[in-house]
Design a protein around this motif. Structure first.
Motif, mmCIF file in Angstrom:
data_model
loop_
_atom_site.group_PDB
_atom_site.id
_atom_site.type_symbol
_atom_site.label_atom_id
_atom_site.label_comp_id
_atom_site.label_asym_id
_atom_site.label_seq_id
_atom_site.Cartn_x
_atom_site.Cartn_y
_atom_site.Cartn_z
ATOM 1 N N TYR A 196 34.310 40.888 49.461
ATOM 2 C CA TYR A 196 34.503 40.943 50.921
ATOM 3 C C TYR A 196 35.444 39.844 51.388
ATOM 4 N N ARG A 197 35.253 38.663 50.815
ATOM 5 C CA ARG A 197 36.078 37.501 51.164
ATOM 6 C C ARG A 197 37.568 37.825 50.990
ATOM 7 N N GLU A 243 26.172 38.983 45.133
ATOM 8 C CA GLU A 243 27.106 37.856 45.110
ATOM 9 C C GLU A 243 28.537 38.363 44.903
ATOM 10 N N GLU A 244 28.703 39.283 43.950
ATOM 11 C CA GLU A 244 30.046 39.779 43.639
ATOM 12 C C GLU A 244 30.610 40.625 44.779
ATOM 13 N N LEU A 295 20.349 36.492 45.133
ATOM 14 C CA LEU A 295 20.451 37.149 46.442
ATOM 15 C C LEU A 295 19.620 38.430 46.502
ATOM 16 N N ILE A 299 34.413 38.711 39.244
ATOM 17 C CA ILE A 299 34.474 37.367 39.827
ATOM 18 C C ILE A 299 35.857 36.772 39.586
ATOM 19 N N ASN A 300 36.083 35.600 40.172
ATOM 20 C CA ASN A 300 37.293 34.848 39.882
ATOM 21 C C ASN A 300 36.904 33.733 38.911
ATOM 22 N N TYR A 337 30.082 40.069 47.927
ATOM 23 C CA TYR A 337 30.562 39.137 48.953
ATOM 24 C C TYR A 337 31.851 38.444 48.530
ATOM 25 N N ILE A 338 32.011 38.194 47.233
ATOM 26 C CA ILE A 338 33.282 37.635 46.745
ATOM 27 C C ILE A 338 34.406 38.643 47.026
ATOM 28 N N SER A 389 38.391 39.289 40.263
ATOM 29 C CA SER A 389 37.958 40.010 41.457
ATOM 30 C C SER A 389 39.094 40.085 42.472
ATOM 31 N N THR A 429 31.099 33.136 46.979
ATOM 32 C CA THR A 429 30.019 33.987 47.499
ATOM 33 C C THR A 429 29.655 33.552 48.917
#
Lengths: 332, 332
Positions: free
Chosen positions: B275-276, B269-270, A59, A5-6, B272-273, B233, A15
């Motif tokens: 993917y962003r 969730e991670e 999720l 994560i960031n 998708y972070i 991330s 997310t």
């Protein structure tokens, strides 16, 4: 805290940004607010709409079940925290097709308070709102106190059945009735092997020994019914399935849908090993499996463990369960 | 070892038994052997068939990609171990429709040896067999030595494209060509945060510190290119995507399919972070995303980490990627 994560405080925002970038044809924001999401496809006049929501970290629950034949809108809270009533109200206004809105969500204090405030706000706008709370976790309150039970993975069946009823143009009252029937026919039990870590907390929600498991634990780490040494999969499944089956009157010849749900870190291989035993126990009881769902439906981030849900079926529930449904996280 | 299993030596057998109980309309055994699985639907005369296989512990890879528009049969090995050539040969015979079989699998020594022995056995039965090995892991060998690279999550794109080509009745040579093109256009890079545990070994495959990650690690724990302190991330994704993009000639206006693959314990969730950030880096390079796949496609049981795969597209690949496909683990 081993996460990709960031900044922890941006976990939910980033997310949802990723999800919106990945699925722009399926989901969109209300008022440019990433916490208020609705279906991006065309609305259908006269169709009852379903609003859901809850804390993040589960999720595909909750936002992953917004789509055709499922829910119409969702409010997104912080990790394990309720979204705001304002967001719920904005979602309700955005998804209403003139036929009213069903609030369909899990039985948690913060969510109840906020969904009811949103309901009051809708009333002033003449939007009719009903609510059905999902209370499927048999470990969270004894038989006779069903309404005190938490909502866990069984929420999926409520989305699937009520969402199909909406697409078939049931009235608000009819959608509410079939959602309540689904809840009354759904029972879940979970087991946890490890804790998860809430990003902004940075350490495990609870501690559990290297050789321990907790049967009946909730999806936020709420206490279960038995902290025990690690048992074999077959032993654990037997405890869980027996507890679920005892909780409803079942008879020879009954049909069920099964959901074997991974809580996050548990491999699909282990879910299928659990399915094998579940199937066999039910077969010996004369209960047959009409349909199965095996995978991650309601997670606790990186928690290791699983839950088993049974939905006792009748003809109406079977027809609605079989209806097509589609979201970026579910395709049947 | 925190696993929901029974006897470790029964892990693969019980997993497959669960899968066959859950999906009897989709998969069946050859010769009553749970290690040799093929599609259960009707065969199509003249259609090229695809056989795959490899070690267990990677669900949905390999057996999860047996289905319509994907592979036709699979040989199932023990955890992280190659299946036998006999099993591969039985699968080849069972799936051949008279148009030949493509062996499509990842570049690992044991698998190569056994698939080639099966190919020799087929030759004696006049079953034509070709092979394409997937070699998408950029971390496993330098540019110029592409054929030495391991096959990882990019296998999915090879199944999807070659499987669609088979359904469109391409000849064996044509299926082989388009599978080779897919491999030559596919690049993957992974990162691991924790180890997995092979059930029959009972302890972690490798050790990694509480504040460390390994960039480029393989899906069996093969060494990566950088053991480093935990990064954000965005930083990790930047390292991975740059390495992937540098490895092929890309130009402004190119289109890709992206696969963000969870290795087992990493929450959606991670993914998708990640993917962003991937999307944003590519956008800044003038590369647009035609399609995305985000979830678990090739796992290492309960390993925490992910991989990023890019498939550089042309019109033929886009058409085949868009074709319908269905298995119990994949539905598009």
């Amino acid at each position: 805290m081993k996460k990709l994560i960031n900044k922890p405080e941006n976990f939910v925002k980033e997310t949802v940004e990723g999800i919106l970038l990945a699925h722009p044809k399926d989901l969109k924001m209300v008022n440019n607010n990433f916490r208020c999401l609705v279906r991006a496809d065309e609305k259908k006049a006269g169709k009852v709409a379903i609003a859901t929501g809850g804390g993040s970290g589960h999720l595909p629950t909750f936002l992953g079940f917004v789509g055709y034949g499922l829910a119409d809108g969702v409010s997104v809270g912080n990790v394990f925290a309720s979204p705001s009533s304002e967001c719920m109200y904005e979602v309700d206004k955005a998804i209403d097709n003139g036929a009213g809105v069903l609030h369909l969500y899990g039985n948690y204090g913060g969510d109840i308070m906020n969904f009811r405030m949103a309901q009051d706000m809708c009333e002033m706008d003449d939007i009719e709102v009903e609510e059905v709370m999902v209370t499927d976790d048999v470990a969270s309150a004894p038989k006779g106190s069903e309404s005190k039970r938490r909502g866990v993975a069984g929420l999926f069946f409520a989305y699937k059945i009520a969402g199909a009823a909406c697409e078939k143009m049931y009235s608000l009252k009819e959608v509410k009735n079939v959602a309540e029937k689904t809840v009354s026919h759904t029972r879940t039990m979970g087991v946890a092997l490890t804790s998860c870590i809430v990003p902004q907390v940075g350490k495990a929600t609870f501690s559990i020994g290297e050789k321990e498991m907790e049967i009946g634990m909730g999806i936020h780490g709420e206490p279960g019914i038995q902290r025990t040494e690690l048992k074999s999969s077959d032993e654990v499944v037997e405890i869980m399935v027996n507890k679920i089956v005892e909780d409803l009157p079942y008879k020879n010849g009954d049909e069920v849908a099964i959901l074997i749900n991974g809580l996050g870190a548990t491999p699909k291989e282990e879910l299928y090993i659990a399915y094998r035993k579940t199937y066999t126990i039910l077969k010996n009881l004369g209960i047959s499996v009409y349909k199965n769902y095996i995978g991650e439906f309601a997670t606790s981030m990186e928690m290791a463990g699983m839950s088993i849900t049974l939905l006792k079926l009748d003809n109406e529930l079977k027809e609605l369960l079989d209806a097509p449904a589609y979201s970026p996280f579910f395709n049947q």
